[in-house]
Design a protein around this motif. Structure first.
Motif, PDB file in Angstrom:
ATOM      1  N   MET A   1       0.824  -1.190   0.000  1.00  0.00           N
ATOM      2  CA  MET A   1       0.000   0.000   0.000  1.00  0.00           C
ATOM      3  C   MET A   1       0.867   1.253   0.000  1.00  0.00           C
ATOM      4  SD  MET A   1      -3.029   1.083   0.009  1.00  0.00           S
ATOM      5  CE  MET A   1      -3.964   2.510   0.391  1.00  0.00           C
ATOM      6  N   ALA A   2       1.966   1.234   0.758  1.00  0.00           N
ATOM      7  CA  ALA A   2       2.838   2.407   0.837  1.00  0.00           C
ATOM      8  C   ALA A   2       3.503   2.680  -0.502  1.00  0.00           C
ATOM      9  CB  ALA A   2       3.882   2.208   1.920  1.00  0.00           C
ATOM     10  N   VAL A   3       3.811   1.606  -1.254  1.00  0.00           N
ATOM     11  CA  VAL A   3       4.436   1.781  -2.565  1.00  0.00           C
ATOM     12  C   VAL A   3       3.470   2.468  -3.515  1.00  0.00           C
ATOM     13  CG1 VAL A   3       5.345   0.554  -4.562  1.00  0.00           C
ATOM     14  CG2 VAL A   3       5.974  -0.173  -2.275  1.00  0.00           C
ATOM     15  N   THR A   4       2.195   2.075  -3.479  1.00  0.00           N
ATOM     16  CA  THR A   4       1.195   2.669  -4.362  1.00  0.00           C
ATOM     17  C   THR A   4       1.023   4.148  -4.064  1.00  0.00           C
ATOM     18  OG1 THR A   4       0.061   0.549  -4.455  1.00  0.00           O
ATOM     19  CG2 THR A   4      -1.180   2.467  -5.162  1.00  0.00           C
ATOM     20  N   VAL A   5       0.944   4.501  -2.787  1.00  0.00           N
ATOM     21  CA  VAL A   5       0.790   5.897  -2.411  1.00  0.00           C
ATOM     22  C   VAL A   5       2.013   6.691  -2.836  1.00  0.00           C
ATOM     23  CG1 VAL A   5       0.534   7.462  -0.447  1.00  0.00           C
ATOM     24  CG2 VAL A   5      -0.765   5.345  -0.504  1.00  0.00           C
ATOM     25  N   SER A   6       3.193   6.124  -2.686  1.00  0.00           N
ATOM     26  CA  SER A   6       4.419   6.811  -3.088  1.00  0.00           C
ATOM     27  C   SER A   6       4.452   7.039  -4.597  1.00  0.00           C
ATOM     28  CB  SER A   6       5.637   6.001  -2.671  1.00  0.00           C
ATOM     29  OG  SER A   6       5.672   5.856  -1.284  1.00  0.00           O
ATOM     30  N   LEU A   7       4.058   6.028  -5.364  1.00  0.00           N
ATOM     31  CA  LEU A   7       4.057   6.178  -6.821  1.00  0.00           C
ATOM     32  C   LEU A   7       3.024   7.193  -7.273  1.00  0.00           C
ATOM     33  CD1 LEU A   7       4.541   2.491  -7.995  1.00  0.00           C
ATOM     34  CD2 LEU A   7       6.185   4.361  -8.106  1.00  0.00           C
ATOM     35  N   VAL A   8       1.860   7.212  -6.635  1.00  0.00           N
ATOM     36  CA  VAL A   8       0.842   8.205  -6.977  1.00  0.00           C
ATOM     37  C   VAL A   8       1.367   9.602  -6.689  1.00  0.00           C
ATOM     38  CG1 VAL A   8      -1.436   9.089  -6.322  1.00  0.00           C
ATOM     39  CG2 VAL A   8      -1.116   6.652  -6.727  1.00  0.00           C
ATOM     40  N   ALA A   9       2.024   9.767  -5.552  1.00  0.00           N
ATOM     41  CA  ALA A   9       2.589  11.070  -5.208  1.00  0.00           C
ATOM     42  C   ALA A   9       3.683  11.469  -6.208  1.00  0.00           C
ATOM     43  CB  ALA A   9       3.141  11.051  -3.794  1.00  0.00           C
ATOM     44  N   LEU A  10       4.520  10.517  -6.590  1.00  0.00           N
ATOM     45  CA  LEU A  10       5.591  10.802  -7.540  1.00  0.00           C
ATOM     46  C   LEU A  10       5.031  11.210  -8.896  1.00  0.00           C
ATOM     47  CD1 LEU A  10       8.623  10.720  -8.328  1.00  0.00           C
ATOM     48  CD2 LEU A  10       8.240   8.357  -8.996  1.00  0.00           C
ATOM     49  N   PHE A  11       4.069  10.442  -9.412  1.00  0.00           N
ATOM     50  CA  PHE A  11       3.483  10.779 -10.709  1.00  0.00           C
ATOM     51  C   PHE A  11       2.716  12.094 -10.646  1.00  0.00           C
ATOM     52  CE2 PHE A  11       3.664   6.060 -11.654  1.00  0.00           C
ATOM     53  CZ  PHE A  11       4.761   6.196 -12.486  1.00  0.00           C
ATOM     54  N   GLY A  12       2.057  12.351  -9.532  1.00  0.00           N
ATOM     55  CA  GLY A  12       1.370  13.629  -9.371  1.00  0.00           C
ATOM     56  C   GLY A  12       2.339  14.800  -9.373  1.00  0.00           C
ATOM     57  N   LEU A  13       3.474  14.623  -8.723  1.00  0.00           N
ATOM     58  CA  LEU A  13       4.493  15.665  -8.694  1.00  0.00           C
ATOM     59  C   LEU A  13       5.076  15.911 -10.084  1.00  0.00           C
ATOM     60  CD1 LEU A  13       5.959  17.508  -6.665  1.00  0.00           C
ATOM     61  CD2 LEU A  13       7.685  15.736  -6.455  1.00  0.00           C
ATOM     62  N   VAL A  14       5.334  14.836 -10.821  1.00  0.00           N
ATOM     63  CA  VAL A  14       5.855  14.974 -12.182  1.00  0.00           C
ATOM     64  C   VAL A  14       4.840  15.701 -13.067  1.00  0.00           C
ATOM     65  CG1 VAL A  14       6.494  13.694 -14.266  1.00  0.00           C
ATOM     66  CG2 VAL A  14       7.430  13.025 -12.053  1.00  0.00           C
ATOM     67  N   LEU A  15       3.568  15.329 -12.974  1.00  0.00           N
ATOM     68  CA  LEU A  15       2.533  16.010 -13.754  1.00  0.00           C
ATOM     69  C   LEU A  15       2.445  17.486 -13.375  1.00  0.00           C
ATOM     70  CD1 LEU A  15      -0.420  13.481 -13.985  1.00  0.00           C
ATOM     71  CD2 LEU A  15       0.889  14.445 -15.858  1.00  0.00           C
ATOM     72  N   TYR A  16       2.569  17.787 -12.089  1.00  0.00           N
ATOM     73  CA  TYR A  16       2.519  19.174 -11.640  1.00  0.00           C
ATOM     74  C   TYR A  16       3.634  19.997 -12.282  1.00  0.00           C
ATOM     75  CZ  TYR A  16       3.181  23.222  -8.641  1.00  0.00           C
ATOM     76  OH  TYR A  16       3.362  24.501  -8.184  1.00  0.00           O
ATOM     77  N   ILE A  48       0.861  -4.728 -13.356  1.00  0.00           N
ATOM     78  CA  ILE A  48       1.563  -3.443 -13.258  1.00  0.00           C
ATOM     79  C   ILE A  48       1.955  -3.180 -11.810  1.00  0.00           C
ATOM     80  CG2 ILE A  48       1.279  -0.936 -13.462  1.00  0.00           C
ATOM     81  CD1 ILE A  48      -0.380  -1.508 -15.993  1.00  0.00           C
ATOM     82  N   ASN A  49       1.042  -3.449 -10.873  1.00  0.00           N
ATOM     83  CA  ASN A  49       1.370  -3.278  -9.448  1.00  0.00           C
ATOM     84  C   ASN A  49       2.468  -4.231  -9.015  1.00  0.00           C
ATOM     85  OD1 ASN A  49      -0.384  -1.185  -8.911  1.00  0.00           O
ATOM     86  ND2 ASN A  49      -2.080  -2.535  -8.388  1.00  0.00           N
ATOM     87  N   GLN A  50       2.435  -5.473  -9.503  1.00  0.00           N
ATOM     88  CA  GLN A  50       3.475  -6.437  -9.159  1.00  0.00           C
ATOM     89  C   GLN A  50       4.832  -6.003  -9.701  1.00  0.00           C
ATOM     90  OE1 GLN A  50       1.935 -10.085 -10.725  1.00  0.00           O
ATOM     91  NE2 GLN A  50       0.502 -10.394  -9.028  1.00  0.00           N
ATOM     92  N   MET A  51       4.853  -5.480 -10.937  1.00  0.00           N
ATOM     93  CA  MET A  51       6.096  -5.021 -11.535  1.00  0.00           C
ATOM     94  C   MET A  51       6.656  -3.825 -10.761  1.00  0.00           C
ATOM     95  SD  MET A  51       6.929  -3.680 -15.386  1.00  0.00           S
ATOM     96  CE  MET A  51       5.897  -2.255 -15.201  1.00  0.00           C
ATOM     97  N   ALA A  52       5.789  -2.880 -10.389  1.00  0.00           N
ATOM     98  CA  ALA A  52       6.243  -1.710  -9.638  1.00  0.00           C
ATOM     99  C   ALA A  52       6.790  -2.118  -8.280  1.00  0.00           C
ATOM    100  CB  ALA A  52       5.092  -0.717  -9.474  1.00  0.00           C
ATOM    101  N   THR A  53       6.124  -3.063  -7.625  1.00  0.00           N
ATOM    102  CA  THR A  53       6.597  -3.553  -6.330  1.00  0.00           C
ATOM    103  C   THR A  53       7.948  -4.239  -6.467  1.00  0.00           C
ATOM    104  OG1 THR A  53       4.317  -3.839  -5.597  1.00  0.00           O
ATOM    105  CG2 THR A  53       6.014  -5.010  -4.354  1.00  0.00           C
TER     106      THR A  53
END
Length: 62
Positions: A1-16, A48-53
């Motif tokens: 769960m922490a990895v997903t939240v981190s990736l969402v934050a990272l992608f959101g920051l990049v989009l910003y 995709i989640n398994q690959m990111a993990t």
């Protein structure tokens, strides 16, 4: 769960920053976000989640 939240934050920051620099239009950002939401509801979300993990877990071993 922490990895997903981190990736969402990272992608959101990049989009910003892409929007702020003018490298990405608002329409492009909306399309990217929509694609992410639709992709999450398909069968591809699990692999995709398994690959990111796996990538996140491999980083400390480099």
């Amino acid at each position: 769960m922490a990895v997903t939240v981190s990736l969402v934050a990272l992608f959101g920051l990049v989009l910003y920053f892409l929007l702020r620099n003018g490298s990405l239009s608002y329409g492009g950002a909306f399309t990217a976000a929509g694609f992410g939401f639709f992709l999450a509801s398909t069968g591809a979300a699990g692999p995709i989640n398994q690959m990111a993990t796996a990538l996140v877990q491999a980083i400390p071993n480099l």
